[in-house]
Design an enzyme around this catalytic site. Structure first.
Site, PDB file in Angstrom:
ATOM      1  N   SER A 128       0.862  -1.183  -0.127  1.00 29.28           N
ATOM      2  CA  SER A 128       0.279   0.150  -0.192  1.00 29.28           C
ATOM      3  C   SER A 128       0.382   1.036   0.046  1.00 29.28           C
ATOM      4  O   SER A 128       2.162   1.128   0.792  1.00 29.28           O
ATOM      5  CB  SER A 128      -0.744   0.136   1.286  1.00 29.28           C
ATOM      6  N   LYS A 182      -3.731  -6.660   3.114  1.00 29.55           N
ATOM      7  CA  LYS A 182      -4.469  -5.505   2.298  1.00 29.55           C
ATOM      8  C   LYS A 182      -5.572  -5.690   1.708  1.00 29.55           C
ATOM      9  O   LYS A 182      -6.015  -3.633   1.774  1.00 29.55           O
ATOM     10  CB  LYS A 182      -3.526  -5.685   0.926  1.00 29.55           C
ATOM     11  N   HIS A 185      -7.406  -3.823   4.948  1.00 25.87           N
ATOM     12  CA  HIS A 185      -6.901  -2.208   5.046  1.00 25.87           C
ATOM     13  C   HIS A 185      -7.615  -0.886   3.790  1.00 25.87           C
ATOM     14  O   HIS A 185      -7.773  -0.377   4.011  1.00 25.87           O
ATOM     15  CB  HIS A 185      -5.221  -2.172   4.835  1.00 25.87           C
ATOM     16  N   ASN A 186      -7.857  -1.667   2.731  1.00 24.90           N
ATOM     17  CA  ASN A 186      -8.710  -0.922   1.859  1.00 24.90           C
ATOM     18  C   ASN A 186      -9.944  -0.765   2.331  1.00 24.90           C
ATOM     19  O   ASN A 186     -10.475   0.451   1.731  1.00 24.90           O
ATOM     20  CB  ASN A 186      -8.550  -1.480   0.174  1.00 24.90           C
ATOM     21  N   GLU A 189     -10.189   1.974   4.550  1.00 25.38           N
ATOM     22  CA  GLU A 189      -9.488   3.387   3.759  1.00 25.38           C
ATOM     23  C   GLU A 189     -11.014   4.046   2.588  1.00 25.38           C
ATOM     24  O   GLU A 189     -11.269   4.829   3.097  1.00 25.38           O
ATOM     25  CB  GLU A 189      -8.838   2.908   2.985  1.00 25.38           C
ATOM     26  N   TYR A 190     -11.944   2.793   1.992  1.00 28.39           N
ATOM     27  CA  TYR A 190     -12.403   3.113   2.000  1.00 28.39           C
ATOM     28  C   TYR A 190     -13.859   4.229   3.322  1.00 28.39           C
ATOM     29  O   TYR A 190     -14.388   5.045   2.873  1.00 28.39           O
ATOM     30  CB  TYR A 190     -14.097   2.630   1.459  1.00 28.39           C
ATOM     31  N   ARG A 445     -38.660 -15.878  13.510  1.00 26.63           N
ATOM     32  CA  ARG A 445     -37.471 -17.305  12.192  1.00 26.63           C
ATOM     33  C   ARG A 445     -38.970 -18.668  13.094  1.00 26.63           C
ATOM     34  O   ARG A 445     -38.660 -20.045  12.197  1.00 26.63           O
ATOM     35  CB  ARG A 445     -36.568 -17.006  12.998  1.00 26.63           C
TER      36      ARG A 445
HETATM   37  P1  NBP Z   1      -0.955  -2.361 -13.859  1.00 22.07           P
HETATM   38  O1  NBP Z   1      -1.917  -2.598 -13.374  1.00 22.07           O
HETATM   39  O2  NBP Z   1      -1.636  -1.403 -14.591  1.00 22.07           O
HETATM   40  O3  NBP Z   1      -0.522  -2.980 -15.262  1.00 22.07           O
HETATM   41  C1  NBP Z   1       0.512  -2.943 -15.988  1.00 22.07           C
HETATM   42  C2  NBP Z   1       1.504  -3.954 -15.863  1.00 22.07           C
HETATM   43  O4  NBP Z   1       0.856  -5.491 -16.052  1.00 22.07           O
HETATM   44  C3  NBP Z   1       2.110  -3.737 -17.945  1.00 22.07           C
HETATM   45  O5  NBP Z   1       3.552  -4.490 -17.051  1.00 22.07           O
HETATM   46  C4  NBP Z   1       1.942  -5.191 -17.945  1.00 22.07           C
HETATM   47  O6  NBP Z   1       2.747  -5.391 -19.503  1.00 22.07           O
HETATM   48  C5  NBP Z   1       1.857  -5.916 -17.660  1.00 22.07           C
HETATM   49  N1  NBP Z   1       0.957  -7.040 -17.882  1.00 22.07           N
HETATM   50  C6  NBP Z   1      -0.254  -7.337 -18.552  1.00 22.07           C
HETATM   51 BR1  NBP Z   1      -1.413  -5.616 -18.166  1.00 22.07          BR
HETATM   52  N2  NBP Z   1      -1.354  -8.437 -19.304  1.00 22.07           N
HETATM   53  C7  NBP Z   1       0.236  -9.562 -18.622  1.00 22.07           C
HETATM   54  C8  NBP Z   1       0.524 -10.453 -18.946  1.00 22.07           C
HETATM   55  N3  NBP Z   1      -0.780 -11.371 -19.789  1.00 22.07           N
HETATM   56  N4  NBP Z   1       1.326 -10.969 -19.141  1.00 22.07           N
HETATM   57  C9  NBP Z   1       2.303 -10.221 -18.654  1.00 22.07           C
HETATM   58  N5  NBP Z   1       2.305  -8.091 -18.217  1.00 22.07           N
HETATM   59  C10 NBP Z   1       1.524  -8.624 -18.701  1.00 22.07           C
HETATM   60  O7  NBP Z   1       0.542  -1.668 -13.749  1.00 22.07           O
HETATM   61  P2  NBP Z   1       0.105  -0.630 -11.841  1.00 22.07           P
HETATM   62  O8  NBP Z   1      -1.168  -0.126 -11.949  1.00 22.07           O
HETATM   63  O9  NBP Z   1       2.028  -0.181 -12.076  1.00 22.07           O
HETATM   64  O10 NBP Z   1      -0.141  -1.946 -11.081  1.00 22.07           O
HETATM   65  C11 NBP Z   1       0.545  -2.967 -11.010  1.00 22.07           C
HETATM   66  C12 NBP Z   1       0.081  -4.158  -9.921  1.00 22.07           C
HETATM   67  O11 NBP Z   1       0.194  -2.857  -8.071  1.00 22.07           O
HETATM   68  C13 NBP Z   1      -1.833  -4.039  -9.363  1.00 22.07           C
HETATM   69  O12 NBP Z   1      -1.680  -4.999  -9.280  1.00 22.07           O
HETATM   70  C14 NBP Z   1      -2.186  -3.229  -8.794  1.00 22.07           C
HETATM   71  O13 NBP Z   1      -3.424  -3.573  -8.432  1.00 22.07           O
HETATM   72  C15 NBP Z   1      -1.092  -3.108  -7.936  1.00 22.07           C
HETATM   73  N6  NBP Z   1      -1.373  -1.679  -6.988  1.00 22.07           N
HETATM   74  C16 NBP Z   1      -1.403  -0.564  -8.087  1.00 22.07           C
HETATM   75  C17 NBP Z   1      -1.180   0.186  -6.878  1.00 22.07           C
HETATM   76  C18 NBP Z   1      -1.622   2.011  -7.835  1.00 22.07           C
HETATM   77  O14 NBP Z   1      -1.950   3.150  -6.467  1.00 22.07           O
HETATM   78  N7  NBP Z   1      -1.666   1.708  -8.939  1.00 22.07           N
HETATM   79  C19 NBP Z   1      -1.230   0.512  -5.699  1.00 22.07           C
HETATM   80  C20 NBP Z   1      -0.755  -0.959  -4.842  1.00 22.07           C
HETATM   81  C21 NBP Z   1      -0.822  -2.344  -5.445  1.00 22.07           C
HETATM   82  P3  NBP Z   1       3.302  -4.588 -20.257  1.00 22.07           P
HETATM   83  O15 NBP Z   1       3.541  -3.455 -20.349  1.00 22.07           O
HETATM   84  O16 NBP Z   1       3.601  -5.616 -21.815  1.00 22.07           O
HETATM   85  O17 NBP Z   1       1.959  -4.148 -20.731  1.00 22.07           O
END
Ligand code: NBP
Length: 475
Positions: A128, A182, A185-186, A189-190, A445
């Site tokens: 997080s 986690k 936690h979210n 957060e909501y 019931r």
């Molecule tokens: P995204 O959730 O947008 O995922 C993008 C990544 O996934 C890219 O590297 C993409 O590769 C890869 N990918 C996909 Br889409 N399909 C794939 C496949 N079939 N095989 C291999 N790679 C694949 O990225 P993010 O926002 O950085 O989040 C990453 C994780 O962290 C998620 O699970 C998210 O829920 C979690 N998270 C996010 C946050 C936040 O604030 N954003 C916070 C906490 C946790 P490519 O570049 O080749 O398309």
């Protein structure tokens, strides 16, 4: 092989975590499905530390010291399974795969079991703190086999946020426990965001304050018991002016809240576990209501009633809202921690709640002063039946109870929705009630379904012959 850790999935989260590892002196192997992201990271931030550029999974795995440690940061769901499958084929027994995405904990349980059979360690780690946290110190909640934490813990702890010299990262428990906490936690957060939103709504519509003035109140609150990241950013959002119109930005943002699903997961899990997380559920439903745009358009103009009198003492009402917010927040956290205890018991995880309060003090979105009080409460009594019974919180709620009731009553009279404040107050009243109407529910019931009931004066189950002579029999 020279890399201590590999990161695959170099979108915003993965890139920032890879940079965080590198900045802490670790050699980081980089991999992404499309090489362009790997090269973009190296071009922009290659001098953050020591990176190893790789293109194929084989190259990536070969770049890692044993036991190999790979952090997956790809989109949750099928992409995660695809990447795990590819990695597992190239790795060896004893190697560690960490999923840092927002996986559903039941998926993590399934993945851990399947990789364990293949001799691999699988660690579902909740992370997080968003983009900023990933780069500068997130809160990390790793689950999975305890042994894997020996090889992994020091690495993760080095990049986590630190509070009073303690890293915001600790081993949570087996298999899906990290992603479960986690998720909760979210959910919390909501709830926290919803309660802050209700306070804002009351300032705006009951006291007629503009955004700037409300920002001042939140800034002031952030210097006290409510000090938290969410209260701090609330003031910043409220102060932001729209470049196009010159008005507060919040006044031009469409009032329909979206969600990515972790709040909904929390409520679904709570329903299965039978834990009343009313604060989180109301928050999820409030977002859904806000997003029901067609219904809202059709319902606009429905009568509000005419009972409303706006508060005349603004200072008093402000203090009332502060206390109502604090008390409702205690309830929401209490419910979330209850859900963690229930999940831990259901799956045999042995999660220590004080540990969570400790690692949520920094790095994550719900980081707050408040978490120190929660840690103290669970340190003093690990089996505390409810957080609201900890002496510190009990005192805070009892001394603010009149304020809490005034806020809910005033909002109700004025027709301002406060689902979070009101449901938390009802929860509190329900929990402390001498006799609940559940006795009647049990009678009903038994009437229509012969579901039986217990008696206050003797043990066992009983049934009344409702369609017979209405005498009572032992069930
Ligand atoms: P995204 O959730 O947008 O995922 C993008 C990544 O996934 C890219 O590297 C993409 O590769 C890869 N990918 C996909 Br889409 N399909 C794939 C496949 N079939 N095989 C291999 N790679 C694949 O990225 P993010 O926002 O950085 O989040 C990453 C994780 O962290 C998620 O699970 C998210 O829920 C979690 N998270 C996010 C946050 C936040 O604030 N954003 C916070 C906490 C946790 P490519 O570049 O080749 O398309």
């Amino acid at each position: 092989a020279r890399a201590q850790i590999g990161v695959t999935g170099l979108a915003v989260m993965g890139s920032n975590i890879a940079r965080n590892f590198a900045r802490h002196g670790h050699t980081v192997a980089l991999h992404n499905r499309s090489v362009a992201k790997t090269d973009a990271l190296l071009a922009e931030h290659g001098d953050d530390g020591d990176f190893v550029r790789t293109e194929t999974i084989e190259e990536f795995v070969a770049a890692l010291q044993k036991p190999r440690r790979v952090l997956i940061m790809v989109k949750a769901g099928d992409p995660t399974d695809a990447v795990i499958e590819e990695l597992a084929g190239a790795m060896e027994p004893g190697d560690i795969i960490i999923d840092g995405g927002n996986a559903l904990y039941t998926d993590t349980i399934r993945r851990e079991a399947s990789l364990r059979e293949r001799g691999l360690h699988f660690v579902g780690a909740g992370i997080s703190g968003g983009e900023e946290g990933a780069l500068n110190g997130p809160s990390i909640m790793p689950g999975g086999p305890k042994e894997s934490y020996e090889a992994l813990g020091p690495l993760l702890e080095s990049i986590a946020a630190q509070v009073d010299g303690t890293p915001c990262c600790t081993h949570i428990g087996p298999d899906g426990s990290g992603h479960f906490v986690k998720m909760v936690h979210n959910g919390i957060e909501y709830a926290d965001m919803q309660l802050i939103g209700e306070a804002y709504h009351l300032f705006r519509d009951a006291l007629g304050y503009d955004a700037e003035r409300i920002a001042d109140v939140f800034t002031e609150w952030n210097a006290g018991d409510l000090e938290s990241y969410l209260v701090e950013i609330t003031a910043e959002v409220l102060r932001q002016k729209d470049a196009k119109t010159g008005t507060p930005l919040v006044d031009v943002i469409v009032d329909a809240a979206e969600q990515k699903g972790t709040g909904r997961w929390t409520v679904k899990s709570a329903l299965d576990l039978g834990v009343p997380v009313t604060g989180i559920a109301e928050a999820v439903f409030a977002r859904a209501l806000s997003g029901s745009r067609d219904q809202r358009a059709a319902a606009r103009g429905l009568a509000s009633g005419t009972l409303g009198d706006k508060p005349t003492d603004a200072a008093q009402f402000t203090e009332d809202i502060r206390r109502a917010l604090y008390a409702s927040k205690v309830v929401a956290y209490a419910q979330g921690f209850d859900q963690i205890a229930a999940g831990s018991a259901e799956y045999g995880w042995n999660v220590t709640r004080a540990d969570l309060a400790t690692i949520w003090r920094g790095g994550c979105i719900i980081r707050a002063q408040f978490l120190n009080r929660i840690k103290e409460a669970y340190d003093a009594d690990p089996e505390l039946p409810s957080l609201i019974l900890a002496p510190y919180f009990r005192e805070a709620i009892e001394s603010g109870i009149d304020s809490w009731r005034r806020v809910v009553a005033t909002a109700t009279m004025l027709g301002i929705p406060v689902p979070g404040f009101a449901s938390s107050l009802s929860y509190y009243d329900g929990l402390r009630a001498e006799r609940l109407p559940a006795a009647l529910t049990q009678g009903q019931r038994d009437f229509f379904g012969a579901h039986t009931y217990e008696r206050v004066d003797s043990p066992g189950k009983f049934h009344t012959l409702w369609s017979g002579d209405r005498s009572e029999v032992v069930a």
